[in-house]
Design an enzyme around this catalytic site. Structure first.
Site, mmCIF file in Angstrom:
data_model
loop_
_atom_site.group_PDB
_atom_site.id
_atom_site.type_symbol
_atom_site.label_atom_id
_atom_site.label_comp_id
_atom_site.label_asym_id
_atom_site.label_seq_id
_atom_site.Cartn_x
_atom_site.Cartn_y
_atom_site.Cartn_z
ATOM 1 N N CYS A 97 35.589 24.892 63.275
ATOM 2 C CA CYS A 97 35.199 25.092 61.882
ATOM 3 C C CYS A 97 35.960 26.280 61.293
ATOM 4 O O CYS A 97 35.954 27.378 61.852
ATOM 5 C CB CYS A 97 33.691 25.334 61.824
ATOM 6 S SG CYS A 97 33.093 25.966 60.252
ATOM 7 N N GLU A 98 36.614 26.069 60.172
ATOM 8 C CA GLU A 98 37.372 27.150 59.556
ATOM 9 C C GLU A 98 36.490 28.189 58.879
ATOM 10 O O GLU A 98 36.956 29.261 58.506
ATOM 11 C CB GLU A 98 38.368 26.590 58.539
ATOM 12 C CG GLU A 98 37.750 25.927 57.332
ATOM 13 C CD GLU A 98 38.789 25.342 56.393
ATOM 14 O OE1 GLU A 98 38.520 25.338 55.172
ATOM 15 O OE2 GLU A 98 39.862 24.898 56.851
ATOM 16 N N HIS A 99 35.197 27.889 58.746
ATOM 17 C CA HIS A 99 34.274 28.826 58.110
ATOM 18 C C HIS A 99 33.656 29.805 59.099
ATOM 19 O O HIS A 99 33.396 30.956 58.750
ATOM 20 C CB HIS A 99 33.158 28.060 57.389
ATOM 21 C CG HIS A 99 33.668 27.137 56.331
ATOM 22 N ND1 HIS A 99 33.095 25.899 56.078
ATOM 23 C CD2 HIS A 99 34.706 27.253 55.468
ATOM 24 C CE1 HIS A 99 33.757 25.312 55.098
ATOM 25 N NE2 HIS A 99 34.739 26.104 54.708
ATOM 26 N N HIS A 100 33.409 29.341 60.335
ATOM 27 C CA HIS A 100 32.739 30.200 61.324
ATOM 28 C C HIS A 100 33.516 30.342 62.631
ATOM 29 O O HIS A 100 33.084 31.051 63.529
ATOM 30 C CB HIS A 100 31.333 29.658 61.627
ATOM 31 C CG HIS A 100 30.452 29.567 60.421
ATOM 32 N ND1 HIS A 100 30.271 28.410 59.717
ATOM 33 C CD2 HIS A 100 29.707 30.519 59.791
ATOM 34 C CE1 HIS A 100 29.449 28.630 58.693
ATOM 35 N NE2 HIS A 100 29.095 29.899 58.716
ATOM 36 N N GLN A 138 35.530 18.880 58.635
ATOM 37 C CA GLN A 138 35.553 17.474 59.051
ATOM 38 C C GLN A 138 36.083 16.580 57.939
ATOM 39 O O GLN A 138 36.797 15.607 58.201
ATOM 40 C CB GLN A 138 34.156 17.025 59.479
ATOM 41 C CG GLN A 138 34.130 15.606 60.042
ATOM 42 C CD GLN A 138 32.784 15.244 60.640
ATOM 43 O OE1 GLN A 138 32.070 16.086 61.160
ATOM 44 N NE2 GLN A 138 32.417 13.979 60.567
ATOM 45 N N HIS A 166 28.391 19.848 64.812
ATOM 46 C CA HIS A 166 28.990 21.125 64.437
ATOM 47 C C HIS A 166 28.169 22.272 65.025
ATOM 48 O O HIS A 166 26.995 22.425 64.727
ATOM 49 C CB HIS A 166 29.052 21.253 62.915
ATOM 50 C CG HIS A 166 30.023 20.310 62.285
ATOM 51 N ND1 HIS A 166 31.168 20.737 61.652
ATOM 52 C CD2 HIS A 166 30.031 18.951 62.209
ATOM 53 C CE1 HIS A 166 31.837 19.688 61.191
ATOM 54 N NE2 HIS A 166 31.165 18.593 61.516
ATOM 55 N N CYS A 168 28.373 25.306 64.317
ATOM 56 C CA CYS A 168 27.958 26.259 63.294
ATOM 57 C C CYS A 168 26.602 25.881 62.704
ATOM 58 O O CYS A 168 25.916 26.711 62.113
ATOM 59 C CB CYS A 168 29.013 26.368 62.194
ATOM 60 S SG CYS A 168 29.377 24.818 61.345
#
Length: 208
Positions: A97-100, A138, A166, A168
């Site tokens: 995940c590019e956010h977490h 995704q 996920h 996250c």
């Protein structure tokens, strides 16, 4: 893989050049995160951790060094005139995940209707990894896979479905372990003719 990347491959969604830190700088960043988490980075069990993490990142994110066009550039025309659906389902993948910066893990289902040639079946798994082994969402991963198939195989239609859990969402935040996210994209005949979508879903539901 310590060499500076002076330009981004055309399948990356950015126009900026990326200058990679050195391995020493990467390892120091790991030490900083360990210390920030509350660890003693000098204790025996963690002395080699920065090197191990850097090495693992080379494997986790090798997609940045791969090119979907190179993966899909060899096709086969001697297929006896076959022009019906080609479906490879349950392709395992993992991404981050590019956010977490934590993993999401799942399966990809990829189908296409060939025009005058087919691609080796393993290449659909490889092209999934080209994009999965990068920081991702995704939704974006789904789109990149189907774009690569359309751009390089010129099929009459393509279908991609991803299902993944996920971390996250499972390990932090709402902590909903086992929740599955589905994303899908259809192009060409699959987008225009509902019966082709129905056939795709029917084949996915068939027992192995």
């Amino acid at each position: 893989m310590d060499a500076t990347i002076k330009s981004i491959r055309k399948d990356l969604p950015t126009t900026k050049s990326v200058v990679r830190p050195t391995r020493d700088e990467a390892e120091q960043a790991v030490r900083t995160l360990l210390a920030w988490a509350g660890e003693d980075v000098t204790r025996e069990g963690l002395l080699e951790t920065p090197k191990r993490v850097a090495k693992a990142y080379e494997e986790f994110f090798e997609g940045y060094t791969l090119d979907a066009e190179e993966v899909l550039n060899k096709t086969f025309r001697d297929v006896g005139g076959y022009d019906d659906m080609v479906l490879v389902k349950d392709i395992p993948f993992f991404s981050h995940c590019e956010h977490h910066m934590v993993p999401f893990v799942g399966k990809a289902h990829i189908a296409y209707l060939p025009t005058d040639a087919v691609v080796g079946l393993s290449k659909l798994g490889r092209v999934t990894d080209v994009f999965a082994k990068r920081f991702q969402t995704q939704e974006n991963l789904t789109q990149q896979i189907i774009d690569a198939i359309n751009d390089n195989l010129n099929p009459r239609g393509a279908a991609v479905m991803l299902e993944a859990e996920h971390m996250c969402m499972s390990l932090r935040g709402v902590k909903k372990h086992g929740a599955t996210t589905l994303t899908q994209r259809f192009t060409g005949v699959f987008a225009e003719e509902p019966k082709e979508q129905d056939r795709f879903f029917h084949l996915l539901a068939m027992q192995k």
